[in-house]
Design an enzyme around this catalytic site. Sequence first.
Site, mmCIF file in Angstrom:
data_model
loop_
_atom_site.group_PDB
_atom_site.id
_atom_site.type_symbol
_atom_site.label_atom_id
_atom_site.label_comp_id
_atom_site.label_asym_id
_atom_site.label_seq_id
_atom_site.Cartn_x
_atom_site.Cartn_y
_atom_site.Cartn_z
ATOM 1 N N THR A 18 42.888 54.974 35.987
ATOM 2 C CA THR A 18 41.492 55.419 35.896
ATOM 3 C C THR A 18 40.811 54.791 34.675
ATOM 4 O O THR A 18 41.327 54.886 33.567
ATOM 5 C CB THR A 18 41.414 56.950 35.753
ATOM 6 O OG1 THR A 18 42.222 57.537 36.761
ATOM 7 C CG2 THR A 18 39.992 57.442 35.886
ATOM 8 N N GLY A 53 31.984 58.675 33.478
ATOM 9 C CA GLY A 53 30.822 57.847 33.816
ATOM 10 C C GLY A 53 31.088 56.445 33.289
ATOM 11 O O GLY A 53 31.606 56.270 32.192
ATOM 12 N N THR A 68 38.676 40.938 38.597
ATOM 13 C CA THR A 68 39.847 41.627 38.040
ATOM 14 C C THR A 68 40.842 41.897 39.163
ATOM 15 O O THR A 68 40.470 42.208 40.294
ATOM 16 C CB THR A 68 39.464 42.939 37.327
ATOM 17 O OG1 THR A 68 38.917 43.857 38.265
ATOM 18 C CG2 THR A 68 38.462 42.689 36.204
ATOM 19 N N ASP A 104 36.610 49.697 33.363
ATOM 20 C CA ASP A 104 35.552 49.911 32.364
ATOM 21 C C ASP A 104 36.005 49.426 30.989
ATOM 22 O O ASP A 104 35.221 48.824 30.240
ATOM 23 C CB ASP A 104 35.182 51.400 32.283
ATOM 24 C CG ASP A 104 34.660 51.934 33.613
ATOM 25 O OD1 ASP A 104 34.080 51.151 34.380
ATOM 26 O OD2 ASP A 104 34.847 53.141 33.869
HETATM 27 P P1 ADP Z 1 39.312 48.326 38.393
HETATM 28 O O1 ADP Z 1 39.752 49.572 37.675
HETATM 29 O O2 ADP Z 1 37.856 48.045 38.269
HETATM 30 O O3 ADP Z 1 39.825 48.212 39.813
HETATM 31 P P2 ADP Z 1 41.528 46.622 37.598
HETATM 32 O O4 ADP Z 1 42.464 47.624 38.186
HETATM 33 O O5 ADP Z 1 41.570 45.223 38.150
HETATM 34 O O6 ADP Z 1 40.008 47.116 37.594
HETATM 35 O O7 ADP Z 1 41.869 46.571 36.038
HETATM 36 C C1 ADP Z 1 41.101 45.863 35.105
HETATM 37 C C2 ADP Z 1 42.012 45.013 34.228
HETATM 38 O O8 ADP Z 1 42.941 45.835 33.513
HETATM 39 C C3 ADP Z 1 42.863 44.027 35.014
HETATM 40 O O9 ADP Z 1 42.147 42.812 35.192
HETATM 41 C C4 ADP Z 1 44.069 43.841 34.091
HETATM 42 O O10 ADP Z 1 43.801 42.885 33.094
HETATM 43 C C5 ADP Z 1 44.208 45.208 33.444
HETATM 44 N N1 ADP Z 1 45.188 46.011 34.216
HETATM 45 C C6 ADP Z 1 44.898 46.938 35.167
HETATM 46 N N2 ADP Z 1 46.029 47.469 35.686
HETATM 47 C C7 ADP Z 1 47.062 46.875 35.036
HETATM 48 C C8 ADP Z 1 48.510 46.980 35.111
HETATM 49 N N3 ADP Z 1 49.094 47.833 35.963
HETATM 50 N N4 ADP Z 1 49.234 46.207 34.288
HETATM 51 C C9 ADP Z 1 48.644 45.350 33.429
HETATM 52 N N5 ADP Z 1 47.312 45.195 33.306
HETATM 53 C C10 ADP Z 1 46.520 45.934 34.096
#
Ligand code: ADP
Length: 298
Positions: free
Chosen positions: A244, A39, A216, A248
Site C-alpha cells: 500500500t 490519500g 512502475t 506514491d
Molecule cells: P503502484 O503501487 O502504483 O502499483 P508499484 O507496485 O509498481 O506501484 O511500486 C512502485 C515502485 O516501488 C516500484 O517501481 C519499485 O521500484 C518499488 N517496489 C514496489 N514493490 C516492490 C517489491 N516487492 N520489491 C522491491 N521494490 C518494490
Amino acid sequence: MYDLLVVGSANADLVIGVERRPAAGETVLGSDLAVHPGGKGGNQAVAAARLGARTALLARVGDDAHGRLLLDSQREAGVDTAGVLVGGAPTGVALITVDPSGDNSIVVSPGANGRLTPGDARGAAALFRAAQVVSTQLEIPLETVVEVVRNLLPHNRFVLNPSPPRALPQEVLAACDPLIVNEHEARVLLGAAPGIEPEEWAAALLALGPRSVVVTLGAAGSLVADADGMTRVPSVRVAAVDTTGAGDAFTAALAWRLGLGESLAVAAGYASRVGAAAVTKAGAQESYPTAAEVEALR
Ligand code: ADP
C-alpha cells in the site's frame, strides 16, 4: 523555497478487519476501527518530507476531526501545510474492510478533495513560485489538474501520476515530465491492446505527448523513457509485507530527485529504493523511510 509542491488529495482511511466482507443487506461484526492518514497527495507529501525534501501540500480537508488528524500527520512529517485549505465539505474518507486473505472492499467519499477548485490552484501562485517541482494525481477534480498545468511557471517541472486513471486532455499530457504509471494505469490510458511488454506501453504513452514516461513494475522496478531512449531500472530485493502506498512513495522520491537535477534513470534508481523500503512495513504513510533508511537499503 520548496523542492516539491504536491497538489492532491488527503483522506482518512477507516479500516475494519472482517472475517468475511458483507454481502448486500448483510451486517458483519469486525475488528476495532483503525484510522490512518492517506490519500495520494497526502501520501506523496509525507514521503518526500520524510526523506528531507522541503515539501508543501496544496489540498483541501474538512473542518472536522479527520481534517485535523491529517494536518497533524503532515506537520509531524515536516510538510508545510500553509497551502492546505479547510472547510467546504467533510474531509475525504475511504471506508475499507479487509478480510483475512487481505482482499478488501473500499468505498471512497472524496468530500473536500472534490472541492479543491481551479480557483484554489490559481490562489496558490506563491507556492508555484517557491517550488521546483509540482506533482499531482487524479483524486482531485480534473479541471483543477488542468488549472495546475496552466499555472506552471517556466522553472516548474510537472510530474503526474494519473491515478485513478482516466483519459487526459492534451495540454495535461504535454506538460508531464514524467507521466508515471503502473501497469493498470498504462492500460487504461492506452485503451485496447497496448502490447505485452512495458517497452511497448512506454512507446505508446510517449506518443500521447508527455516529455517523459516512467512505468512502475512492482518488484521488477521501473522503466524510464524519453526522446533519448528507454532504460530498465531494477529495484532492490526486499521481503514485501504491504505494498500500500508504494507507488506514491516512488513518485514523491522521483519528483524530488529530478528537482535536484538528477537524470530520469538515476532518480528512478533512488525512488525504487524508497518504494522498496515502503513495502517492508505495513501501512502507507507509516511505512515511508527516512533518507538514512534508504541509504541502508543497498
Ligand atoms: P503502484 O503501487 O502504483 O502499483 P508499484 O507496485 O509498481 O506501484 O511500486 C512502485 C515502485 O516501488 C516500484 O517501481 C519499485 O521500484 C518499488 N517496489 C514496489 N514493490 C516492490 C517489491 N516487492 N520489491 C522491491 N521494490 C518494490
